[in-house]
Design a protein around this motif. Sequence first.
Motif, PDB file in Angstrom:
ATOM      1  N   GLY A 241       0.804  -1.220   0.000  1.00 24.72           N
ATOM      2  CA  GLY A 241       0.000   0.000   0.000  1.00 24.72           C
ATOM      3  C   GLY A 241       0.834   1.266   0.000  1.00 24.72           C
ATOM      4  O   GLY A 241       2.049   1.238  -0.257  1.00 24.72           O
ATOM      5  N   GLU A 242       0.178   2.378   0.317  1.00 21.81           N
ATOM      6  CA  GLU A 242       0.840   3.680   0.341  1.00 21.81           C
ATOM      7  C   GLU A 242       1.749   3.795   1.564  1.00 21.81           C
ATOM      8  O   GLU A 242       1.345   3.487   2.685  1.00 21.81           O
ATOM      9  N   MET A 243       2.969   4.280   1.352  1.00 24.30           N
ATOM     10  CA  MET A 243       3.918   4.379   2.451  1.00 24.30           C
ATOM     11  C   MET A 243       3.494   5.410   3.491  1.00 24.30           C
ATOM     12  O   MET A 243       3.728   5.220   4.686  1.00 24.30           O
ATOM     13  N   ASN A 244       2.881   6.504   3.065  1.00 25.07           N
ATOM     14  CA  ASN A 244       2.459   7.514   4.038  1.00 25.07           C
ATOM     15  C   ASN A 244       1.510   6.920   5.067  1.00 25.07           C
ATOM     16  O   ASN A 244       1.611   7.196   6.271  1.00 25.07           O
ATOM     17  N   ASP A 245       0.603   6.093   4.597  1.00 24.67           N
ATOM     18  CA  ASP A 245      -0.353   5.453   5.495  1.00 24.67           C
ATOM     19  C   ASP A 245       0.343   4.398   6.342  1.00 24.67           C
ATOM     20  O   ASP A 245       0.092   4.276   7.550  1.00 24.67           O
ATOM     21  N   PHE A 246       1.239   3.636   5.736  1.00 23.00           N
ATOM     22  CA  PHE A 246       1.940   2.568   6.447  1.00 23.00           C
ATOM     23  C   PHE A 246       2.805   3.126   7.574  1.00 23.00           C
ATOM     24  O   PHE A 246       2.901   2.521   8.650  1.00 23.00           O
ATOM     25  N   GLU A 247       3.389   4.269   7.332  1.00 22.90           N
ATOM     26  CA  GLU A 247       4.274   4.859   8.338  1.00 22.90           C
ATOM     27  C   GLU A 247       3.532   5.298   9.593  1.00 22.90           C
ATOM     28  O   GLU A 247       4.137   5.456  10.660  1.00 22.90           O
ATOM     29  N   ARG A 248       2.211   5.470   9.487  1.00 22.29           N
ATOM     30  CA  ARG A 248       1.433   5.767  10.688  1.00 22.29           C
ATOM     31  C   ARG A 248       1.422   4.586  11.656  1.00 22.29           C
ATOM     32  O   ARG A 248       1.111   4.740  12.838  1.00 22.29           O
ATOM     33  N   LEU A 249       1.764   3.425  11.135  1.00 27.19           N
ATOM     34  CA  LEU A 249       1.794   2.215  11.959  1.00 27.19           C
ATOM     35  C   LEU A 249       3.153   1.970  12.604  1.00 27.19           C
ATOM     36  O   LEU A 249       3.338   0.972  13.300  1.00 27.19           O
ATOM     37  N   ALA A 250       4.095   2.883  12.389  1.00 27.67           N
ATOM     38  CA  ALA A 250       5.455   2.700  12.917  1.00 27.67           C
ATOM     39  C   ALA A 250       5.475   2.406  14.415  1.00 27.67           C
ATOM     40  O   ALA A 250       6.204   1.505  14.854  1.00 27.67           O
ATOM     41  N   PRO A 251       4.711   3.125  15.248  1.00 23.75           N
ATOM     42  CA  PRO A 251       4.738   2.814  16.688  1.00 23.75           C
ATOM     43  C   PRO A 251       4.274   1.391  16.992  1.00 23.75           C
ATOM     44  O   PRO A 251       4.817   0.724  17.881  1.00 23.75           O
ATOM     45  N   ALA A 252       3.264   0.918  16.263  1.00 28.73           N
ATOM     46  CA  ALA A 252       2.773  -0.441  16.484  1.00 28.73           C
ATOM     47  C   ALA A 252       3.841  -1.468  16.125  1.00 28.73           C
ATOM     48  O   ALA A 252       4.052  -2.449  16.854  1.00 28.73           O
ATOM     49  N   PHE A 253       4.531  -1.278  15.001  1.00 32.15           N
ATOM     50  CA  PHE A 253       5.595  -2.199  14.618  1.00 32.15           C
ATOM     51  C   PHE A 253       6.774  -2.105  15.592  1.00 32.15           C
ATOM     52  O   PHE A 253       7.395  -3.126  15.913  1.00 32.15           O
ATOM     53  N   ALA A 254       7.071  -0.904  16.057  1.00 29.64           N
ATOM     54  CA  ALA A 254       8.194  -0.731  16.984  1.00 29.64           C
ATOM     55  C   ALA A 254       7.988  -1.533  18.267  1.00 29.64           C
ATOM     56  O   ALA A 254       8.953  -2.049  18.851  1.00 29.64           O
TER      57      ALA A 254
END
Length: 264
Positions: A241-254
Motif C-alpha cells: 500500500g501507500e507508504m504515508n499510510d503505512f508509516e502511521r503504523l510505525a509505533p505499532a511495529f516498533a
Amino acid sequence: MDAKAPILLFDSGVGGLTVLAELRAVLPDAPVIYAADIAGLPYGAKSEAEVAARVAGLLGRMAERYEPRLICIACNTASTIALGMVRDVLETPIVGTVPAIKPAAAITKTGTIGLLGTEATVRQRYVDDLEKEFASGKTLLRYGANDLVALGEAKLRGDEVSVDDVTRAASGLVLQAGGENLDTVVLACTHFPLLEPELREAFGKDVTFVHGAAGIARRVAYLVDGQQFDASGGDFAVTTGEMNDFERLAPAFARHGISRLVHF
C-alpha cells in the motif's frame, strides 16, 4: 539453511501482529519479515478467486525475493481460501491460520459457539469441515463482521475506536436465533484480537474469546526447531500500500521490534 533466512509473516493488513507477538515469545531470535498486503485490503469482501490469485501471486514473488525459511499466512481469510494452492506452488514450508473451533468446542458450557470472522471466511467449506470434525453436537453461529477489520487497523493507527463502533459491527452474531446462549466466541480473523477489550465490553463478562495466535506460533516453532538464527540484518515490514499510510503504523511495529518499513 542460511541462518539469516527469515520467517515471512503475511497478512492482508496488520492483524498478523497478534501472531507476531506470540512468535516473538517462542522464537525471540528468529529473523522476521512482516508483509502487509494493504493495497488488497479487505480480503473479506473479495471473491474466492480474487483472494486465491492475489495471495498465491504475492507469496510467489515474495518467496523469490526474500528466500524465507518458512511462510506463515497470518490471515484466516487467505488461509481458508488459498492455503492449498500456495502449498501446491511453493516449496517453502507454509503455516496457515484457521478458526479456533476445536478449542472453543472443548470449553463451551452452553454448547453454543460464535464464529466471528470476515464474510469470506465464515462461508468457506473449510469452516464446514472444522465444524463437523470438532463441534459436532454443538451449535455454531457464524457472522461476517468485515467492519471489524477496518476498526482494528484504525486502532493501531492511533485513531479513536469506541465500544459502540465495535458493538455495531459485531452485534449480528448475538442477534441470531440462539444468540442469547453464546458463551464462547472464536475470533476468526487476526485483526479481531486487537479489539478484544472492546469486544469484551460489547459481549459481556460471561463470554470467553478464543483465537489461534499462540497455536500458530507453536506450530512455526516446531517446524523450525533446531535451525540456526541470525537476525543481525534487522527485521523489517513491507507493504503493497501507500507508504504515508503505512508509516502511521510505525509505533505499532516498533512495539514488536520492527523499526524499518519499506514498500514491496
